[in-house]
Design an enzyme around this catalytic site. Structure first.
Site: not given
Ligand code: NAD
Length: 355
Positions: A81, A180-183, A186
């Site tokens: 990582k 958390g409703v990011g990537n 959502y």
């Molecule tokens: P992202 O940044 O797109 O989304 C994360 C969301 O969480 C953001 O909208 C952020 O504003 C929100 N957030 C942060 N702190 C918060 C809190 N205290 N309370 C509520 N919301 C909060 O990231 P992502 O790619 O969606 O990844 C999210 C998690 O999933 C991470 O832990 C990441 O390591 C894990 N993950 C992601 C992937 C992937 O394919 N993107 C794969 C495996 C694991």
């Protein structure tokens, strides 16, 4: 701060590399936890860490998680990582991404990077101008945004966990609280909404919440209120260490199944959930869809093959939960045992003396 070699030993790391680039302001740490099963693949997280120790701790935890994730998903990959210290909204420039690409390249393929928090598909495209050891881009056979497959795999694993908890596999009317409703959050919301689930969501950015309210009719909840939502499933999809002594007593959900990495703050929190009868789907086992997706690039990307492999996460979660019940151990320990056995088998194969 604990000495660097003590930290490496504690986490069982092979290598940690720190790089800085004065012109672009890049400060990055790349952790290679294990290359026993293959090159160390894992995303790059850009985050405004409060101090360097926090960034180091994060990369060590995350990289180790990738080793276990790849092992449980049966991939020929090790775990690594990267973290970049900085705010992705204000400090992420093409110069910084290119400098990061050169750092990755200097490791000669021992580490392969991809997206994580704060990184998008087009950032990977920029990084790929400097190194071929980057996946999840949109150019040159890139598999694109892995978060859709991460969410799809988590949705499959959540179904298994729901069934294991005696709640059936039908999401109609099932209440799911998503942190958390990011990537990934959502896309998970999208799968759950299509399956008839009722969504409660929180985020620290209002625009992210608006999107899921408008598209899926989700109910917004404050960031501190999400733990106490009266629901069947709690889905952590933001940052790690959110299952801890403060939050666990607030939980009403019977099932915890989400995409976030490193959800348990400590091992003991996993034991506490088990004692309370909460069905916890281990994070690295349920969220492996994105890794499976980007790893497929290394063999020539085929979406149908990927969908088939990611669907298997249902069986993986069911077999981990069944083992947990049969052996009287928490699911996170059951998952660790599966991963560790694969690493032992691989080491024995690698070091076997030819007769
Ligand atoms: P992202 O940044 O797109 O989304 C994360 C969301 O969480 C953001 O909208 C952020 O504003 C929100 N957030 C942060 N702190 C918060 C809190 N205290 N309370 C509520 N919301 C909060 O990231 P992502 O790619 O969606 O990844 C999210 C998690 O999933 C991470 O832990 C990441 O390591 C894990 N993950 C992601 C992937 C992937 O394919 N993107 C794969 C495996 C694991």
């Amino acid at each position: 701060m604990v000495g660097i070699f003590t930290e490496l030993e504690n986490y069982g790391h092979e290598q940690v590399a720190c790089f800085q680039d004065k012109e672009s302001g890049l400060k990055t740490i790349i952790g290679i936890h294990s290359t026993v099963l293959g090159p160390a693949l894992g995303g790059c997280r850009m985050w405004p860490y409060t101090d360097e120790a926090a960034a180091l701790r994060d990369v060590l935890r995350l990289a180790r998680g990738m080793t276990y994730k790849a092992a449980v998903a049966n991939l020929k990959l090790g775990g690594g990582k990267a973290v970049i210290i900085g705010d992705s909204r204000t400090q992420k420039t093409p110069q910084l991404l290119k400098a990061f690409g050169r750092c990755v390249d200097s490791l000669g393929g021992r580490y392969i990077t991809a997206e994580d928090v704060g990184m998008k598909v087009n950032d990977i495209d920029t990084i790929r101008t400097q190194t071929k050891h980057a996946v999840g881009g949109s150019n040159e056979g890139g598999s694109g945004d892995p978060s859709i497959m991460t969410a799809f795999g988590t949705f499959q694993g959540m179904k298994a966990a729901l069934k294991f908890a005696g709640l059936g596999e039908d999401f109609e009317g099932i209440k799911v609280a998503i942190q958390g409703v990011g990537n990934v959050g959502y896309h998970l919301s999208s799968y759950l909404s299509a399956a008839g689930a009722k969504l409660y969501v929180t985020d620290i950015y209002p625009n992210q919440i608006e999107r899921v309210i408008n598209e899926f009719g989700a109910t917004p909840v404050g960031p501190d209120e999400i733990y106490g939502v009266d629901c069947e499933v709690f889905a952590p999809c933001a940052l790690g260490a959110i299952l801890n002594a403060k939050t666990i007593p607030q939980l009403k959900a019977k099932v915890i199944a989400g995409c976030a990495n490193n959800q348990l703050e400590t091992e003991s929190n996993g034991f506490e959930l088990f004692k309370r009868g909460v069905v916890y789907a281990p994070d690295y086992a349920i969220n492996a869809g994105g890794l499976i997706n980007v790893a497929a690039e290394l063999d020539g990307y085929n979406k149908e093959v990927v969908l088939g492999k990611v669907s298997q996460i249902h069986n993986t979660i069911m077999s981990i939960l069944t083992r947990s019940k049969d052996e009287g151990i928490p699911p996170h320990v059951a998952a660790d045992r599966v991963a560790e056995q694969r690493l032992i088998d691989a080491k024995q194969g690698r070091f076997a003396v030819k007769s």
